[in-house]
Design a protein around this motif. Structure first.
Motif, PDB file in Angstrom:
ATOM      1  N   VAL A 137       0.844  -1.206   0.000  1.00 14.71           N
ATOM      2  CA  VAL A 137       0.000   0.000   0.000  1.00 14.71           C
ATOM      3  C   VAL A 137       0.875   1.250   0.000  1.00 14.71           C
ATOM      4  CG1 VAL A 137      -1.565   1.381   1.423  1.00 14.71           C
ATOM      5  CG2 VAL A 137      -2.073  -1.034   1.003  1.00 14.71           C
ATOM      6  N   LEU A 138       1.897   1.257   0.846  1.00 11.99           N
ATOM      7  CA  LEU A 138       2.770   2.432   0.924  1.00 11.99           C
ATOM      8  C   LEU A 138       3.748   2.491  -0.247  1.00 11.99           C
ATOM      9  CD1 LEU A 138       3.517   2.581   4.770  1.00 11.99           C
ATOM     10  CD2 LEU A 138       1.710   3.701   3.457  1.00 11.99           C
ATOM     11  N   ASP A 139       4.247   1.333  -0.682  1.00  9.89           N
ATOM     12  CA  ASP A 139       5.191   1.300  -1.801  1.00  9.89           C
ATOM     13  C   ASP A 139       4.544   1.835  -3.079  1.00  9.89           C
ATOM     14  OD1 ASP A 139       7.870   0.261  -2.831  1.00  9.89           O
ATOM     15  OD2 ASP A 139       6.499  -0.810  -4.147  1.00  9.89           O
ATOM     16  N   ASP A 140       3.275   1.485  -3.297  1.00 11.22           N
ATOM     17  CA  ASP A 140       2.582   1.966  -4.491  1.00 11.22           C
ATOM     18  C   ASP A 140       2.448   3.485  -4.490  1.00 11.22           C
ATOM     19  OD1 ASP A 140       2.299  -0.543  -5.578  1.00 11.22           O
ATOM     20  OD2 ASP A 140       0.268  -0.861  -4.824  1.00 11.22           O
ATOM     21  N   ILE A 141       2.262   4.076  -3.315  1.00 11.44           N
ATOM     22  CA  ILE A 141       2.198   5.539  -3.217  1.00 11.44           C
ATOM     23  C   ILE A 141       3.562   6.133  -3.537  1.00 11.44           C
ATOM     24  CG2 ILE A 141       1.810   7.499  -1.669  1.00 11.44           C
ATOM     25  CD1 ILE A 141      -0.160   5.684  -0.120  1.00 11.44           C
ATOM     26  N   MET A 142       4.614   5.574  -2.954  1.00 13.96           N
ATOM     27  CA  MET A 142       5.965   6.101  -3.170  1.00 13.96           C
ATOM     28  C   MET A 142       6.389   5.987  -4.629  1.00 13.96           C
ATOM     29  SD  MET A 142       8.057   4.837   0.220  1.00 13.96           S
ATOM     30  CE  MET A 142       7.000   3.607   0.968  1.00 13.96           C
ATOM     31  N   ASN A 144       4.250   5.840  -7.131  1.00 17.97           N
ATOM     32  CA  ASN A 144       3.186   6.391  -7.973  1.00 17.97           C
ATOM     33  C   ASN A 144       2.682   5.347  -8.969  1.00 17.97           C
ATOM     34  OD1 ASN A 144       1.448   8.555  -8.606  1.00 17.97           O
ATOM     35  ND2 ASN A 144       2.729   9.159 -10.340  1.00 17.97           N
ATOM     36  N   SER A 145       2.533   4.110  -8.488  1.00 18.71           N
ATOM     37  CA  SER A 145       2.120   3.000  -9.350  1.00 18.71           C
ATOM     38  C   SER A 145       0.650   3.129  -9.748  1.00 18.71           C
ATOM     39  CB  SER A 145       2.354   1.661  -8.643  1.00 18.71           C
ATOM     40  OG  SER A 145       3.730   1.477  -8.377  1.00 18.71           O
ATOM     41  N   VAL A 146       0.287   2.398 -10.780  1.00 16.22           N
ATOM     42  CA  VAL A 146      -1.072   2.479 -11.326  1.00 16.22           C
ATOM     43  C   VAL A 146      -1.908   1.271 -10.913  1.00 16.22           C
ATOM     44  CG1 VAL A 146      -2.447   2.606 -13.438  1.00 16.22           C
ATOM     45  CG2 VAL A 146      -0.257   3.840 -13.289  1.00 16.22           C
ATOM     46  N   THR A 147      -1.363   0.075 -11.130  1.00 17.56           N
ATOM     47  CA  THR A 147      -2.120  -1.145 -10.820  1.00 17.56           C
ATOM     48  C   THR A 147      -1.336  -2.052  -9.889  1.00 17.56           C
ATOM     49  OG1 THR A 147      -1.263  -2.290 -12.767  1.00 17.56           O
ATOM     50  CG2 THR A 147      -3.369  -1.130 -13.003  1.00 17.56           C
ATOM     51  N   ARG A 148      -2.079  -2.889  -9.203  1.00 24.44           N
ATOM     52  CA  ARG A 148      -1.498  -3.896  -8.313  1.00 24.44           C
ATOM     53  C   ARG A 148      -2.441  -5.091  -8.316  1.00 24.44           C
ATOM     54  NH1 ARG A 148       3.209  -5.083  -6.050  1.00 24.44           N
ATOM     55  NH2 ARG A 148       3.527  -2.866  -5.538  1.00 24.44           N
ATOM     56  N   ARG A 149      -1.912  -6.270  -8.605  1.00 26.91           N
ATOM     57  CA  ARG A 149      -2.716  -7.495  -8.621  1.00 26.91           C
ATOM     58  C   ARG A 149      -3.914  -7.397  -9.572  1.00 26.91           C
ATOM     59  NH1 ARG A 149      -2.731  -8.123  -2.004  1.00 26.91           N
ATOM     60  NH2 ARG A 149      -0.645  -9.021  -1.785  1.00 26.91           N
ATOM     61  N   GLY A 150      -3.690  -6.728 -10.689  1.00 23.66           N
ATOM     62  CA  GLY A 150      -4.716  -6.654 -11.710  1.00 23.66           C
ATOM     63  C   GLY A 150      -5.832  -5.664 -11.439  1.00 23.66           C
ATOM     64  N   PRO A 152      -6.710  -1.384  -9.686  1.00 24.16           N
ATOM     65  CA  PRO A 152      -6.048  -0.127  -9.311  1.00 24.16           C
ATOM     66  C   PRO A 152      -5.395  -0.219  -7.939  1.00 24.16           C
ATOM     67  CG  PRO A 152      -8.239   0.295 -10.197  1.00 24.16           C
ATOM     68  CD  PRO A 152      -8.135  -1.185 -10.031  1.00 24.16           C
ATOM     69  N   CYS A 153      -4.251   0.414  -7.789  1.00 21.66           N
ATOM     70  CA  CYS A 153      -3.624   0.498  -6.466  1.00 21.66           C
ATOM     71  C   CYS A 153      -4.623   1.108  -5.486  1.00 21.66           C
ATOM     72  CB  CYS A 153      -2.364   1.361  -6.526  1.00 21.66           C
ATOM     73  SG  CYS A 153      -1.082   0.676  -7.596  1.00 21.66           S
ATOM     74  N   TRP A 154      -4.537   0.719  -4.231  1.00 18.90           N
ATOM     75  CA  TRP A 154      -5.515   1.145  -3.235  1.00 18.90           C
ATOM     76  C   TRP A 154      -5.652   2.661  -3.175  1.00 18.90           C
ATOM     77  CZ3 TRP A 154      -9.717   0.058  -0.945  1.00 18.90           C
ATOM     78  CH2 TRP A 154     -10.090   0.620   0.272  1.00 18.90           C
ATOM     79  N   PHE A 155      -4.542   3.396  -3.251  1.00 18.03           N
ATOM     80  CA  PHE A 155      -4.617   4.855  -3.139  1.00 18.03           C
ATOM     81  C   PHE A 155      -5.277   5.488  -4.360  1.00 18.03           C
ATOM     82  CE2 PHE A 155      -0.818   4.705  -5.711  1.00 18.03           C
ATOM     83  CZ  PHE A 155      -0.728   5.927  -6.342  1.00 18.03           C
ATOM     84  N   ARG A 156      -5.403   4.729  -5.450  1.00 15.88           N
ATOM     85  CA  ARG A 156      -6.059   5.242  -6.663  1.00 15.88           C
ATOM     86  C   ARG A 156      -7.550   4.913  -6.706  1.00 15.88           C
ATOM     87  NH1 ARG A 156      -2.758   7.552 -10.205  1.00 15.88           N
ATOM     88  NH2 ARG A 156      -0.507   7.101 -10.117  1.00 15.88           N
ATOM     89  N   VAL A 157      -8.030   4.159  -5.737  1.00 14.46           N
ATOM     90  CA  VAL A 157      -9.460   3.873  -5.660  1.00 14.46           C
ATOM     91  C   VAL A 157     -10.197   5.158  -5.268  1.00 14.46           C
ATOM     92  CG1 VAL A 157     -11.239   2.584  -4.392  1.00 14.46           C
ATOM     93  CG2 VAL A 157      -9.116   1.450  -5.095  1.00 14.46           C
ATOM     94  N   PRO A 158     -11.308   5.489  -5.939  1.00 13.30           N
ATOM     95  CA  PRO A 158     -12.041   6.718  -5.599  1.00 13.30           C
ATOM     96  C   PRO A 158     -12.340   6.821  -4.103  1.00 13.30           C
ATOM     97  CG  PRO A 158     -12.944   5.750  -7.591  1.00 13.30           C
ATOM     98  CD  PRO A 158     -11.928   4.769  -7.078  1.00 13.30           C
ATOM     99  N   GLN A 159     -12.136   8.020  -3.559  1.00 16.81           N
ATOM    100  CA  GLN A 159     -12.373   8.367  -2.158  1.00 16.81           C
ATOM    101  C   GLN A 159     -11.319   7.812  -1.196  1.00 16.81           C
ATOM    102  OE1 GLN A 159     -16.487   7.111  -1.452  1.00 16.81           O
ATOM    103  NE2 GLN A 159     -17.236   9.136  -2.060  1.00 16.81           N
ATOM    104  N   GLY A 161      -7.415   7.806  -1.924  1.00 18.96           N
ATOM    105  CA  GLY A 161      -6.325   8.783  -1.988  1.00 18.96           C
ATOM    106  C   GLY A 161      -5.296   8.574  -0.893  1.00 18.96           C
ATOM    107  N   MET A 162      -4.914   9.655  -0.209  1.00 16.98           N
ATOM    108  CA  MET A 162      -3.868   9.594   0.796  1.00 16.98           C
ATOM    109  C   MET A 162      -4.342   9.024   2.138  1.00 16.98           C
ATOM    110  SD  MET A 162      -1.084  10.352  -0.648  1.00 16.98           S
ATOM    111  CE  MET A 162      -1.745   9.567  -2.134  1.00 16.98           C
ATOM    112  N   VAL A 163      -5.634   8.719   2.236  1.00 20.71           N
ATOM    113  CA  VAL A 163      -6.107   7.956   3.406  1.00 20.71           C
ATOM    114  C   VAL A 163      -5.386   6.605   3.436  1.00 20.71           C
ATOM    115  CG1 VAL A 163      -8.116   6.896   4.523  1.00 20.71           C
ATOM    116  CG2 VAL A 163      -8.362   9.087   3.358  1.00 20.71           C
ATOM    117  N   ALA A 164      -4.899   6.167   2.275  1.00 26.08           N
ATOM    118  CA  ALA A 164      -4.172   4.902   2.177  1.00 26.08           C
ATOM    119  C   ALA A 164      -2.936   4.887   3.073  1.00 26.08           C
ATOM    120  CB  ALA A 164      -3.778   4.643   0.723  1.00 26.08           C
ATOM    121  N   ILE A 165      -2.343   6.030   3.340  1.00 25.68           N
ATOM    122  CA  ILE A 165      -1.174   6.074   4.235  1.00 25.68           C
ATOM    123  C   ILE A 165      -1.573   5.601   5.628  1.00 25.68           C
ATOM    124  CG2 ILE A 165       0.538   7.567   5.334  1.00 25.68           C
ATOM    125  CD1 ILE A 165       0.418   9.325   2.806  1.00 25.68           C
ATOM    126  N   ASN A 166      -2.678   6.138   6.126  1.00 25.31           N
ATOM    127  CA  ASN A 166      -3.152   5.706   7.443  1.00 25.31           C
ATOM    128  C   ASN A 166      -3.601   4.247   7.409  1.00 25.31           C
ATOM    129  OD1 ASN A 166      -3.838   6.669  10.258  1.00 25.31           O
ATOM    130  ND2 ASN A 166      -5.790   5.783   9.642  1.00 25.31           N
TER     131      ASN A 166
END
Length: 388
Positions: A137-142, A144-150, A152-159, A161-166
């Protein structure tokens, strides 16, 4: 409503028996078990039932966390955490987690696993899956990845965003809630806590080396070498992906980890081989098969491929690599990939893979313990010639 471990065990009768058969345990002689054997062939249920049992344990652990008395959940916060866990924790191949169960069984050398041992080894496996989710979750933010496991990366899911850090921080804390609830009365509890803390630190340090090797705006390929690549991979990948599952199984089996440094060393070498595969697949694998879009070239990663390219480039080819590596434009990425093909890096990788397998097999077969040999061979078999 909370799901108890005891009710889980009662509901898992069939799948645990299937797990026993998959792991080559002796039949228990019950009529239900005999009917199961008679109605199923090993190939039809082995891995499916192992994974089914493992996923049932996930449901128990998730329920524990969603009803943790340390926090007063609202309906909204509980739904958020549940969605976050299902999206990030259980969505992968689960190889690391399942390897704890496999390794523990092999260390027991054919003895039956009790229901509690199945549950506890699965719970430790899930702790590693939680750790993996936290890192990703954090690596994808660092990155700026687009997809993970087929998906969207969690931080790219609508609503999200950066809540993914927490959310990443929550995932990290969940591990120790699981360990406390289910292992606090075990003689190896302190060793487990120390193990997870140490491996987390090692992985974070590996990520740090990866990120600071070349700062943004200071891209310099001359800093990249095989020794730097090995150091990054050893700490960022090998300890948590390869050593940690076996170390968990060893602790459950009553072993002292200080007496198994040789096992750690083999698993670290295996982890380095695994990451070299990952670097190769990032560039050459089909994104649909891989489950993500590779971005090592755009991200200026210290990849095994670029290090080997630097070793083999002519002066003109080196110039092409310097001009295009680390740039996001597709035309630049295409030029780097074309150069890799000119240098036959696919062939170089195939030779590396063959030699690595031969070397690892030799070291494993020289180990004095047949049980540990079986564990290490099991790991190697899972990754050799993998496509994703």
């Amino acid at each position: 409503m909370s799901v108890s471990w005891s009710s889980c065990c009662r509901n898992l009768g069939k799948t645990i028996k299937a797990l026993h058969l998959h792991l080559h345990l002796r039949p228990r002689g019950s009529s239900l078990y005999r009917r199961h054997i008679q109605s199923s062939s090993p190939s039809s249920y082995s891995m499916a039932d192992l994974k089914s049992t493992f996923l049932n344990v996930y449901s128990v652990l998730k329920s524990d966390l969603l009803n943790d008395p340390a926090f007063e959940f609202t309906d909204e916060s509980r739904l958020w955490v549940e969605r976050m866990l299902d999206y990030n924790v259980r969505g992968g191949k689960l190889n690391r987690g399942l390897s704890v169960v496999d390794s523990f069984k092999l260390l027991k050398e054919g003895k039956d696993l009790t229901e509690q041992e199945v549950f506890l080894s699965s719970a430790l496996g899930w702790c590693i899956e939680w750790l993996q989710a936290y890192f990703l979750v954090l690596d994808d933010i660092m990155d700026n990845s687009v997809t993970r496991r087929g998906q969207p990366c969690w931080f790219r899911v609508p609503q999200v965003g950066m809540v993914a850090i927490n959310d990443g921080i929550l995932l990290r804390n969940h591990i120790h809630r699981i360990l406390k609830k289910h292992f606090r009365d075990k003689p190896y509890y302190v060793d487990l806590v120390d193990l997870f803390n140490e491996v987390e630190l090692q992985t974070a340090c590996g990520q740090m080396i990866d990120l600071i090797t070349t700062f943004e705006g200071e891209k310099d390929l001359s800093k990249y070498s095989l020794s730097i690549h090995r150091r990054i991979v050893q700490y960022k990948t090998a300890y948590y992906s390869f050593y940690l599952p076996v170390a968990c199984a060893l602790l459950m089996a009553g072993e002292n980890l200080e007496k198994h440094v040789d096992v750690k060393n083999v698993l670290v070498d295996m982890g380095i081989y695994f990451q070299v595969q990952d670097d190769y697949l990032d560039c050459f694998a089909d994104p649909e098969t891989l489950g993500k879009i590779g971005t090592d070239i755009e991200d200026f990663k210290c990849s095994w491929l670029v290090v080997k390219a630097l070793e083999r480039c002519s002066e003109e080819q080196t110039k092409t690599l310097y001009e295009n590596y680390g740039k996001p434009d597709p035309s630049n990425v295409a030029k780097v990939k074309d150069l890799y093909k000119e240098l036959d890096l696919e062939g170089v990788f195939m030779e590396y893979e063959s030699k690595s397998y031969e070397k690892l097999t030799g070291v494993i077969e020289a180990h004095e313990s047949k049980a540990i040999q079986a564990v290490l061979k099991s790991f190697l078999a899972k990754i050799y010639k993998r496509q994703k």
